[in-house]
Design a protein around this motif. Sequence first.
Motif, PDB file in Angstrom:
ATOM      1  N   ARG A 138      40.558 -49.815 -23.782  1.00 20.21           N
ATOM      2  CA  ARG A 138      40.955 -49.531 -25.163  1.00 20.21           C
ATOM      3  C   ARG A 138      40.522 -48.121 -25.513  1.00 20.21           C
ATOM      4  O   ARG A 138      39.450 -47.684 -25.103  1.00 20.21           O
ATOM      5  N   PRO A 139      41.323 -47.405 -26.283  1.00 21.89           N
ATOM      6  CA  PRO A 139      40.914 -46.058 -26.691  1.00 21.89           C
ATOM      7  C   PRO A 139      39.836 -46.112 -27.765  1.00 21.89           C
ATOM      8  O   PRO A 139      39.693 -47.115 -28.471  1.00 21.89           O
ATOM      9  N   ALA A 140      39.086 -45.033 -27.875  1.00 22.66           N
ATOM     10  CA  ALA A 140      38.102 -44.924 -28.954  1.00 22.66           C
ATOM     11  C   ALA A 140      38.837 -44.811 -30.287  1.00 22.66           C
ATOM     12  O   ALA A 140      39.920 -44.229 -30.381  1.00 22.66           O
ATOM     13  N   ARG A 141      38.227 -45.377 -31.312  1.00 29.45           N
ATOM     14  CA  ARG A 141      38.831 -45.382 -32.639  1.00 29.45           C
ATOM     15  C   ARG A 141      37.802 -44.951 -33.679  1.00 29.45           C
ATOM     16  O   ARG A 141      36.602 -45.236 -33.533  1.00 29.45           O
ATOM     17  N   PRO A 142      38.238 -44.272 -34.733  1.00 27.68           N
ATOM     18  CA  PRO A 142      37.306 -43.905 -35.798  1.00 27.68           C
ATOM     19  C   PRO A 142      36.798 -45.139 -36.533  1.00 27.68           C
ATOM     20  O   PRO A 142      37.385 -46.222 -36.443  1.00 27.68           O
ATOM     21  N   VAL A 143      35.689 -44.973 -37.257  1.00 28.20           N
ATOM     22  CA  VAL A 143      35.138 -46.083 -38.035  1.00 28.20           C
ATOM     23  C   VAL A 143      36.154 -46.574 -39.061  1.00 28.20           C
ATOM     24  O   VAL A 143      36.271 -47.774 -39.323  1.00 28.20           O
ATOM     25  N   ARG A 144      36.888 -45.666 -39.641  1.00 29.40           N
ATOM     26  CA  ARG A 144      37.944 -46.000 -40.585  1.00 29.40           C
ATOM     27  C   ARG A 144      39.258 -45.479 -40.038  1.00 29.40           C
ATOM     28  O   ARG A 144      39.281 -44.416 -39.425  1.00 29.40           O
ATOM     29  N   PRO A 145      40.351 -46.225 -40.191  1.00 30.66           N
ATOM     30  CA  PRO A 145      40.538 -47.390 -41.047  1.00 30.66           C
ATOM     31  C   PRO A 145      39.956 -48.677 -40.455  1.00 30.66           C
ATOM     32  O   PRO A 145      39.786 -48.787 -39.239  1.00 30.66           O
ATOM     33  N   GLU A 146      39.696 -49.623 -41.347  1.00 29.17           N
ATOM     34  CA  GLU A 146      39.339 -50.963 -40.925  1.00 29.17           C
ATOM     35  C   GLU A 146      40.549 -51.586 -40.239  1.00 29.17           C
ATOM     36  O   GLU A 146      41.668 -51.531 -40.757  1.00 29.17           O
ATOM     37  N   LEU A 147      40.326 -52.154 -39.071  1.00 28.57           N
ATOM     38  CA  LEU A 147      41.419 -52.762 -38.311  1.00 28.57           C
ATOM     39  C   LEU A 147      41.449 -54.262 -38.549  1.00 28.57           C
ATOM     40  O   LEU A 147      40.424 -54.945 -38.424  1.00 28.57           O
ATOM     41  N   LYS A 148      42.620 -54.770 -38.907  1.00 22.19           N
ATOM     42  CA  LYS A 148      42.794 -56.179 -39.203  1.00 22.19           C
ATOM     43  C   LYS A 148      43.904 -56.765 -38.342  1.00 22.19           C
ATOM     44  O   LYS A 148      44.736 -56.029 -37.792  1.00 22.19           O
ATOM     45  N   LEU A 149      43.924 -58.074 -38.242  1.00 23.49           N
ATOM     46  CA  LEU A 149      45.047 -58.742 -37.611  1.00 23.49           C
ATOM     47  C   LEU A 149      46.298 -58.525 -38.473  1.00 23.49           C
ATOM     48  O   LEU A 149      46.199 -58.432 -39.705  1.00 23.49           O
ATOM     49  N   PRO A 150      47.479 -58.435 -37.861  1.00 22.14           N
ATOM     50  CA  PRO A 150      48.698 -58.220 -38.660  1.00 22.14           C
ATOM     51  C   PRO A 150      48.855 -59.216 -39.803  1.00 22.14           C
ATOM     52  O   PRO A 150      49.285 -58.840 -40.898  1.00 22.14           O
ATOM     53  N   ARG A 151      48.483 -60.476 -39.571  1.00 25.74           N
ATOM     54  CA  ARG A 151      48.655 -61.492 -40.623  1.00 25.74           C
ATOM     55  C   ARG A 151      47.716 -61.280 -41.805  1.00 25.74           C
ATOM     56  O   ARG A 151      47.935 -61.830 -42.893  1.00 25.74           O
ATOM     57  N   ASP A 152      46.639 -60.507 -41.599  1.00 28.31           N
ATOM     58  CA  ASP A 152      45.657 -60.277 -42.662  1.00 28.31           C
ATOM     59  C   ASP A 152      45.898 -58.986 -43.438  1.00 28.31           C
ATOM     60  O   ASP A 152      45.131 -58.664 -44.353  1.00 28.31           O
TER      61      ASP A 152
END
Length: 284
Positions: A50-64
């Motif tokens: 998986r690539p590195a990601r910034p702290v933001r945005p918050e990542l959610k499941l598509p349904r959420d």
Amino acid sequence: MPLPPSLAAAAVSVLTTAAAAEKVRLSRAYAAAWRDGSLPDRPGPRPPDRPARPVRPELKLPRDMPKRRKAGSVAGRVALLHALAHIELNAIDLAWDIVARFPTFPDGTPAPRAFKDDWVRVANEEAKHHALLAARLATLDATYGDLPAHDGLWQASEVTAHDLAARLALVPLVLEARGLDVTPGMIANLEKVGDGDSAAVLRIIHDDEVGHVAAGRHWFGVVVASAGGDPAERWRALVRQYFKGDIKRPFNDASRGKANFPPDWYEPLAPVETILAGAAPPKS
């Protein structure tokens, strides 16, 4: 800035960079170095899962994910541009991942220079797209990371990490092709509410994405040629196997056609109910 020792190492450098602006900067710098011959084409490190990601945005499941507002309001336009910026950030990593993950083709031959040229160009253009969208967000007093984003985009990479043909089948020929279908409608909506500057950015993105789909279509054909058989049927089989969703109408046949991606490839995968609905294709 010292350059990595190889193109593969440069790709991994981008993939392991978390900050979006730095990911964009490195992508553009490494693409320029590759074009002018400063990055050697030699074996390098394997990419992360998986690539590195910034702290933001918050990542959610598509349904959420919260329901997006209409583009007529400032909040609605921010939400749209933010979602697109997130897609483009993932697209940067998807392009670099192809470069690093698939140094050879399934038949054992080294991936040719032209293959790497295409995906470095795609990575550079995706970086340009993210930067353009970030700039538009700034004019609306927003930044990438202000809103949550869904974490489903990298799934296409994870399920095809073992198979270059499957990766090409899903990423450029399903996900990016879908972008060709929906972007003209977004442009029209933005122009309707008087945001011609954002519409102009989306027009740039759409036109570049035609080339990305074309690259995917070309290299998919090359990769599956050694196995023989019908490449369109092979593409449909891979989509059925790995893509968890529908190939949705309406299709932008004009833009797909510019990418040498004809209807007889994807029409058989359209759900029956959308065929019966008789939806008209969007205009390019």
